[in-house]
Write a protein that holds these residues in place. Structure first.
Motif, PDB file in Angstrom:
ATOM      1  N   SER A 128       0.801  -1.227   0.000  1.00 46.49           N
ATOM      2  CA  SER A 128       0.000   0.000   0.000  1.00 46.49           C
ATOM      3  C   SER A 128       0.835   1.278   0.000  1.00 46.49           C
ATOM      4  O   SER A 128       0.360   2.335  -0.422  1.00 46.49           O
ATOM      5  CB  SER A 128      -0.945   0.004   1.212  1.00 46.49           C
ATOM      6  N   THR A 129       2.067   1.195   0.485  1.00 43.36           N
ATOM      7  CA  THR A 129       2.918   2.401   0.531  1.00 43.36           C
ATOM      8  C   THR A 129       3.943   2.447  -0.605  1.00 43.36           C
ATOM      9  O   THR A 129       4.749   3.368  -0.659  1.00 43.36           O
ATOM     10  CB  THR A 129       3.655   2.473   1.879  1.00 43.36           C
ATOM     11  N   GLU A 130       3.898   1.458  -1.492  1.00 40.96           N
ATOM     12  CA  GLU A 130       4.871   1.411  -2.571  1.00 40.96           C
ATOM     13  C   GLU A 130       4.409   2.237  -3.766  1.00 40.96           C
ATOM     14  O   GLU A 130       3.206   2.454  -3.968  1.00 40.96           O
ATOM     15  CB  GLU A 130       5.103  -0.041  -3.011  1.00 40.96           C
ATOM     16  N   VAL A 131       5.361   2.683  -4.572  1.00 40.51           N
ATOM     17  CA  VAL A 131       5.027   3.376  -5.807  1.00 40.51           C
ATOM     18  C   VAL A 131       4.525   2.350  -6.812  1.00 40.51           C
ATOM     19  O   VAL A 131       4.723   1.138  -6.650  1.00 40.51           O
ATOM     20  CB  VAL A 131       6.248   4.130  -6.368  1.00 40.51           C
ATOM     21  N   TYR A 132       3.904   2.827  -7.866  1.00 42.40           N
ATOM     22  CA  TYR A 132       3.352   1.926  -8.875  1.00 42.40           C
ATOM     23  C   TYR A 132       4.449   1.110  -9.541  1.00 42.40           C
ATOM     24  O   TYR A 132       5.513   1.629  -9.895  1.00 42.40           O
ATOM     25  CB  TYR A 132       2.575   2.711  -9.929  1.00 42.40           C
ATOM     26  N   SER A 133       4.185  -0.186  -9.723  1.00 46.91           N
ATOM     27  CA  SER A 133       5.114  -1.081 -10.401  1.00 46.91           C
ATOM     28  C   SER A 133       4.410  -1.704 -11.593  1.00 46.91           C
ATOM     29  O   SER A 133       3.340  -2.316 -11.445  1.00 46.91           O
ATOM     30  CB  SER A 133       5.598  -2.178  -9.449  1.00 46.91           C
ATOM     31  N   GLN A 134       4.977  -1.537 -12.766  1.00 47.79           N
ATOM     32  CA  GLN A 134       4.366  -2.043 -13.992  1.00 47.79           C
ATOM     33  C   GLN A 134       4.720  -3.510 -14.174  1.00 47.79           C
ATOM     34  O   GLN A 134       5.818  -3.872 -14.553  1.00 47.79           O
ATOM     35  CB  GLN A 134       4.854  -1.226 -15.199  1.00 47.79           C
ATOM     36  N   GLU A 135       3.757  -4.379 -13.873  1.00 47.86           N
ATOM     37  CA  GLU A 135       3.945  -5.815 -14.004  1.00 47.86           C
ATOM     38  C   GLU A 135       2.818  -6.385 -14.859  1.00 47.86           C
ATOM     39  O   GLU A 135       1.660  -5.988 -14.717  1.00 47.86           O
ATOM     40  CB  GLU A 135       3.926  -6.493 -12.625  1.00 47.86           C
ATOM     41  N   PRO A 136       3.119  -7.327 -15.758  1.00 44.03           N
ATOM     42  CA  PRO A 136       2.043  -7.929 -16.566  1.00 44.03           C
ATOM     43  C   PRO A 136       1.129  -8.791 -15.702  1.00 44.03           C
ATOM     44  O   PRO A 136       1.585  -9.467 -14.778  1.00 44.03           O
ATOM     45  CB  PRO A 136       2.810  -8.783 -17.581  1.00 44.03           C
ATOM     46  N   ASP A 137      -0.161  -8.731 -15.972  1.00 49.09           N
ATOM     47  CA  ASP A 137      -1.099  -9.577 -15.233  1.00 49.09           C
ATOM     48  C   ASP A 137      -2.258  -9.955 -16.145  1.00 49.09           C
ATOM     49  O   ASP A 137      -2.323  -9.546 -17.308  1.00 49.09           O
ATOM     50  CB  ASP A 137      -1.598  -8.877 -13.965  1.00 49.09           C
ATOM     51  N   ILE A 138      -3.158 -10.771 -15.631  1.00 50.20           N
ATOM     52  CA  ILE A 138      -4.348 -11.188 -16.380  1.00 50.20           C
ATOM     53  C   ILE A 138      -5.607 -10.769 -15.621  1.00 50.20           C
ATOM     54  O   ILE A 138      -6.640 -11.421 -15.664  1.00 50.20           O
ATOM     55  CB  ILE A 138      -4.353 -12.699 -16.671  1.00 50.20           C
ATOM     56  N   ASN A 139      -5.503  -9.648 -14.920  1.00 52.89           N
ATOM     57  CA  ASN A 139      -6.642  -8.988 -14.273  1.00 52.89           C
ATOM     58  C   ASN A 139      -7.450  -9.909 -13.361  1.00 52.89           C
ATOM     59  O   ASN A 139      -8.682  -9.934 -13.396  1.00 52.89           O
ATOM     60  CB  ASN A 139      -7.543  -8.351 -15.329  1.00 52.89           C
ATOM     61  N   GLY A 140      -6.731 -10.665 -12.530  1.00 53.77           N
ATOM     62  CA  GLY A 140      -7.390 -11.453 -11.501  1.00 53.77           C
ATOM     63  C   GLY A 140      -7.920 -12.797 -11.944  1.00 53.77           C
ATOM     64  O   GLY A 140      -8.584 -13.486 -11.158  1.00 53.77           O
ATOM     65  N   LYS A 141      -7.619 -13.225 -13.166  1.00 53.19           N
ATOM     66  CA  LYS A 141      -8.193 -14.474 -13.694  1.00 53.19           C
ATOM     67  C   LYS A 141      -7.187 -15.613 -13.601  1.00 53.19           C
ATOM     68  O   LYS A 141      -6.186 -15.521 -12.896  1.00 53.19           O
ATOM     69  CB  LYS A 141      -8.683 -14.244 -15.120  1.00 53.19           C
ATOM     70  N   MET A 142      -7.450 -16.698 -14.333  1.00 50.22           N
ATOM     71  CA  MET A 142      -6.597 -17.878 -14.253  1.00 50.22           C
ATOM     72  C   MET A 142      -6.582 -18.602 -15.590  1.00 50.22           C
ATOM     73  O   MET A 142      -7.571 -18.597 -16.332  1.00 50.22           O
ATOM     74  CB  MET A 142      -7.073 -18.821 -13.142  1.00 50.22           C
ATOM     75  N   ILE A 143      -5.423 -19.210 -15.895  1.00 53.88           N
ATOM     76  CA  ILE A 143      -5.257 -20.043 -17.082  1.00 53.88           C
ATOM     77  C   ILE A 143      -4.794 -21.402 -16.590  1.00 53.88           C
ATOM     78  O   ILE A 143      -3.706 -21.536 -16.023  1.00 53.88           O
ATOM     79  CB  ILE A 143      -4.227 -19.442 -18.050  1.00 53.88           C
ATOM     80  N   LEU A 144      -5.594 -22.447 -16.780  1.00 52.81           N
ATOM     81  CA  LEU A 144      -5.318 -23.762 -16.227  1.00 52.81           C
ATOM     82  C   LEU A 144      -4.608 -24.631 -17.255  1.00 52.81           C
ATOM     83  O   LEU A 144      -5.025 -24.720 -18.405  1.00 52.81           O
ATOM     84  CB  LEU A 144      -6.621 -24.428 -15.784  1.00 52.81           C
TER      85      LEU A 144
END
Length: 435
Positions: free
Chosen positions: A295-311
């Motif tokens: 919560s106190t960190e600066v923004y970090s640009q990391e790739p994600d899949i917006n909370g989903k999953m690939i099985l």
């Protein structure tokens, strides 16, 4: 013949030393026949796992698409799920038309379906060489005649309710255009993502749009925090335009941070976010890297899949039946125990605050810990704090204007003299898109 096969499949589970009964995995059984139908994404029986409902596009990552299709239905909506520790059973699906706020509409089944509203799920496969046995089900949604919201319910043949999922069918009778809005107030400039949109209806007559047009705004296709908008901000009837503008910070979504990832598609090496794998345990146990408060960190640009999953399973492929279930251990380091309850959240928990997803505080370790039984795959998740019946999504995650998110807009209208809300416009925009 089917009953005999089911009997021998169940018998083999009981006597096989490599299989783990559901009760021994810390799960409790659900009385499906006593469950009351809920008009939302919901799992009524704990043997049901890894539910995915999505638009089939033919690409490897199609499971990330929302369960939204056009009335032409050139691309179908698919439903996939597993059922643990049981043999193949005859399951039946049914569609229910709903209003914009997910209450059942007053339409008869013949008004929105051409077929009898009882569809047997025939694409059924047993898992292959997995320590936790399961049956994988796959179902293609039937064609419908009307736009709108639909609930798909799945039951055992005989009535026991197993799961429900929401899906939407739209007809582009209006044009929806969206843009980045102006930050509302100084408190929202760095943490919130304002979205404004207009609805144009030059070629479609809207009677009393101030009362009869409803809108829904979602972030990353989620329903747990979707915003239901009962009326437009401004009606420009002479321009055939509805305007949606939001003046309060609370009306705009928090940008949050990029989701935390982990990858268990292989158990032979540590994937992203994994610190250790115990292959001697049954089921296999995966320990994630220790998380910390962001919560106190600066923004970090990391790739994600917006909370989903690939099985999937990297060693053998075909994750539908080759991916095994493993325990996944989470640990969140904090300096102290906070007032309230901490939960793991994401599609891996069905976007619900499930009891299994609640973290426990260990004062000796100075950390919250928890674990979930999950199918092998690539996952996104976050932590949420619940206190005083309010959810604080940014307490451990922080929130940033720069975060990449998707927003989709659904426009509903009830024509005069009709008995249901139709979905007459749909648009999706991507905030800070980098892919």
């Amino acid at each position: 013949m089917l009953r005999k096969l089911s009997f021998f499949f169940i018998l083999s589970i009981i006597i096989s030393p490599g299989c783990v009964p559901l009760e021994e995995q810390g799960q409790s059984s659900s009385a499906g026949q006593q469950a009351q139908l809920r008009y939302e994404d919901y799992i009524y029986n704990e043997s049901i796992r890894s539910v995915q409902c999505y638009l089939a596009t033919g690409v490897p990552e199609e499971v990330l698409e929302p369960a939204v299709t056009s009335l032409q239905q050139s691309r179908p909506i698919m439903l996939e799920f597993d059922r643990l520790n049981v043999g193949p059973q005859r399951l039946v699906a049914k569609l229910i038309h709903c209003n914009y706020n997910w209450t059942p509409s007053n339409l008869t089944e013949t008004q929105y379906l051409s077929d009898f509203n009882e569809f047997f799920i025939t694409d059924v496969q047993n898992s292959v060489n997995t320590r936790v046995p399961y049956v994988h089900y796959k179902f293609r949604m039937p064609r419908v005649k009307l736009s709108g919201n639909y609930i798909i319910e799945v039951r055992e043949e005989g009535g026991n309710l197993l799961l429900t999922r929401r899906l939407m069918v739209y007809q582009n009778l209006t044009t929806v255009t969206a843009k980045l809005g102006l930050p509302a107030g100084s408190t929202g400039r760095e943490t919130r993502q304002p979205v404004e949109f207009n609805v144009f209806y030059q070629d479609y007559e809207l009677i009393n749009p101030a009362m009869e047009v409803k809108a829904v705004l979602r972030q990353n296709h989620r329903w747990d925090n979707a915003k239901f908008i009962p009326s437009p901000t401004f009606v420009r009837d002479h321009l055939k335009r509805l305007e949606y503008v939001f003046f309060e910070p609370k009306d705009n979504f928090l940008g949050m941070s990029e989701y935390r990832p982990f990858d268990t598609r292989s158990i032979r090496y540590n994937g992203i976010g994994v610190s250790n794998i115990n292959t001697e345990a049954n089921p296999i146990e995966v320990y994630l890297q220790i998380d910390k408060n962001r919560s106190t960190e600066v923004y970090s640009q990391e790739p994600d899949i917006n909370g989903k999953m690939i099985l999937n399973n990297r060693e053998y492929g075909n994750g539908d039946v080759n991916a095994d279930y493993t325990w996944v251990d989470f640990e969140l380091k904090t300096t102290e125990e906070h007032t309230g309850q901490v939960y793991i959240l994401g599609l891996l928990t069905d976007w619900k605050l499930n009891p299994d997803a609640r973290m426990k505080y260990n004062p000796e370790q100075g950390a919250y810990s928890g674990k979930l039984l999950l199918k092998q795959g690539y996952y996104n998740y976050q932590y949420v704090l619940k206190r005083n019946n309010l959810l604080d999504y940014s307490f451990y995650e922080g929130s940033h204007f720069q975060t990449e998110n998707s927003y989709d807009i659904l426009i509903y209208y009830r024509p005069p003299g009709t008995r249901a809300d139709l979905l007459i416009g749909y648009e999706e925009i991507f905030f800070n898109r980098r892919r």
